[in-house]
Scaffold this motif. Structure first.
Motif, mmCIF file in Angstrom:
data_model
loop_
_atom_site.group_PDB
_atom_site.id
_atom_site.type_symbol
_atom_site.label_atom_id
_atom_site.label_comp_id
_atom_site.label_asym_id
_atom_site.label_seq_id
_atom_site.Cartn_x
_atom_site.Cartn_y
_atom_site.Cartn_z
ATOM 1 N N TYR A 1 0.837 -1.197 0.000
ATOM 2 C CA TYR A 1 0.000 0.000 0.000
ATOM 3 C C TYR A 1 0.875 1.252 0.000
ATOM 4 O O TYR A 1 0.612 2.210 -0.729
ATOM 5 C CB TYR A 1 -0.908 -0.075 1.233
ATOM 6 C CG TYR A 1 -1.593 1.189 1.651
ATOM 7 C CD1 TYR A 1 -2.671 1.683 0.922
ATOM 8 C CD2 TYR A 1 -1.203 1.862 2.802
ATOM 9 C CE1 TYR A 1 -3.332 2.832 1.328
ATOM 10 C CE2 TYR A 1 -1.864 3.012 3.215
ATOM 11 C CZ TYR A 1 -2.918 3.491 2.472
ATOM 12 O OH TYR A 1 -3.573 4.623 2.870
ATOM 13 N N GLU A 2 1.943 1.228 0.773
ATOM 14 C CA GLU A 2 2.840 2.372 0.864
ATOM 15 C C GLU A 2 3.503 2.667 -0.488
ATOM 16 O O GLU A 2 3.703 3.834 -0.847
ATOM 17 C CB GLU A 2 3.925 2.132 1.930
ATOM 18 C CG GLU A 2 3.385 2.012 3.333
ATOM 19 C CD GLU A 2 2.842 0.632 3.702
ATOM 20 O OE1 GLU A 2 2.344 0.483 4.831
ATOM 21 O OE2 GLU A 2 2.885 -0.304 2.859
ATOM 22 N N ASP A 3 3.830 1.610 -1.239
ATOM 23 C CA ASP A 3 4.417 1.791 -2.571
ATOM 24 C C ASP A 3 3.403 2.415 -3.533
ATOM 25 O O ASP A 3 3.761 3.245 -4.371
ATOM 26 C CB ASP A 3 4.919 0.460 -3.131
ATOM 27 C CG ASP A 3 6.103 -0.096 -2.346
ATOM 28 O OD1 ASP A 3 6.762 0.676 -1.604
ATOM 29 O OD2 ASP A 3 6.362 -1.313 -2.474
ATOM 30 N N GLU B 1 3.760 5.985 -5.423
ATOM 31 C CA GLU B 1 3.568 6.148 -6.871
ATOM 32 C C GLU B 1 2.539 7.233 -7.163
ATOM 33 O O GLU B 1 2.724 8.064 -8.055
ATOM 34 C CB GLU B 1 3.150 4.822 -7.509
ATOM 35 C CG GLU B 1 2.896 4.897 -8.995
ATOM 36 C CD GLU B 1 4.099 5.307 -9.829
ATOM 37 O OE1 GLU B 1 3.887 5.789 -10.966
ATOM 38 O OE2 GLU B 1 5.251 5.147 -9.372
ATOM 39 N N LEU B 2 1.451 7.228 -6.414
ATOM 40 C CA LEU B 2 0.435 8.268 -6.597
ATOM 41 C C LEU B 2 1.010 9.642 -6.292
ATOM 42 O O LEU B 2 0.737 10.613 -7.007
ATOM 43 C CB LEU B 2 -0.781 7.988 -5.711
ATOM 44 C CG LEU B 2 -1.639 6.794 -6.119
ATOM 45 C CD1 LEU B 2 -2.658 6.486 -5.041
ATOM 46 C CD2 LEU B 2 -2.306 7.032 -7.460
ATOM 47 N N ASN B 3 1.801 9.724 -5.245
ATOM 48 C CA ASN B 3 2.450 10.987 -4.893
ATOM 49 C C ASN B 3 3.376 11.456 -6.010
ATOM 50 O O ASN B 3 3.387 12.638 -6.357
ATOM 51 C CB ASN B 3 3.218 10.844 -3.582
ATOM 52 C CG ASN B 3 3.754 12.160 -3.097
ATOM 53 O OD1 ASN B 3 3.009 13.139 -2.987
ATOM 54 N ND2 ASN B 3 5.042 12.204 -2.807
ATOM 55 N N ASN B 4 4.135 10.535 -6.588
ATOM 56 C CA ASN B 4 5.027 10.881 -7.703
ATOM 57 C C ASN B 4 4.245 11.426 -8.891
ATOM 58 O O ASN B 4 4.725 12.311 -9.602
ATOM 59 C CB ASN B 4 5.839 9.667 -8.155
ATOM 60 C CG ASN B 4 6.859 9.234 -7.131
ATOM 61 O OD1 ASN B 4 7.255 10.010 -6.261
ATOM 62 N ND2 ASN B 4 7.273 7.987 -7.215
ATOM 63 N N ARG B 5 3.074 10.916 -9.084
ATOM 64 C CA ARG B 5 2.266 11.330 -10.233
ATOM 65 C C ARG B 5 1.623 12.697 -10.057
ATOM 66 O O ARG B 5 1.155 13.289 -11.028
ATOM 67 C CB ARG B 5 1.179 10.295 -10.520
ATOM 68 C CG ARG B 5 1.751 8.995 -11.035
ATOM 69 C CD ARG B 5 0.649 8.016 -11.335
ATOM 70 N NE ARG B 5 1.211 6.738 -11.752
ATOM 71 C CZ ARG B 5 0.482 5.778 -12.282
ATOM 72 N NH1 ARG B 5 -0.820 5.944 -12.463
ATOM 73 N NH2 ARG B 5 1.053 4.651 -12.630
#
Length: 115
Positions: A92-94, A98-102
């Motif tokens: 979930y943390e990954d 990824e969402l944060n990076n986007r």
């Protein structure tokens, strides 16, 4: 808001130490095929609920809980997706990372970068 999801993930992870007799989540974690089927089933139910609630042919004598079926189905989707991720060792943390990076680029830019 993410505290709710964080707590749900913690609960799902805690259920790994339970038994299938005491925990439906444990049963899903142990049976990847069942977990996959439930994600697909719940997504389909969410889509159907949204379509029905947005249709011009609404049933006005339906019970009041019917009109929140989209929220209930969306909740089911999130729960089953989190269980599916955990069952398949997708952290979930990954996903959050990824969402944060986007968030630093538009969706169109992100999609174009995949090619």
């Amino acid at each position: 808001m993410s505290e709710i999801l964080d707590n749900l993930v913690k609960t799902i992870r805690d259920r790994k130490n339970s038994t299938e007799e005491k925990s439906y989540t444990k049963k899903l974690l142990n049976n990847k095929k069942l977990s996959e089927e439930k994600v697909l089933e719940e997504i389909n139910e969410l889509i159907q609920a949204v379509k029905l609630l947005n249709s011009k042919d609404k049933v006005f004598d339906a019970k009041s809980e019917f009109f929140k079926s989209d929220v209930k189905e969306a909740s089911d989707v999130i729960y089953h997706l989190l269980v599916y991720l955990e069952a398949n060792n997708i952290k979930y943390e990954d996903v959050l990372d990824e969402l944060n990076n986007r968030t630093s680029q538009s969706g169109l830019e992100e999609k174009a970068s995949r090619n």
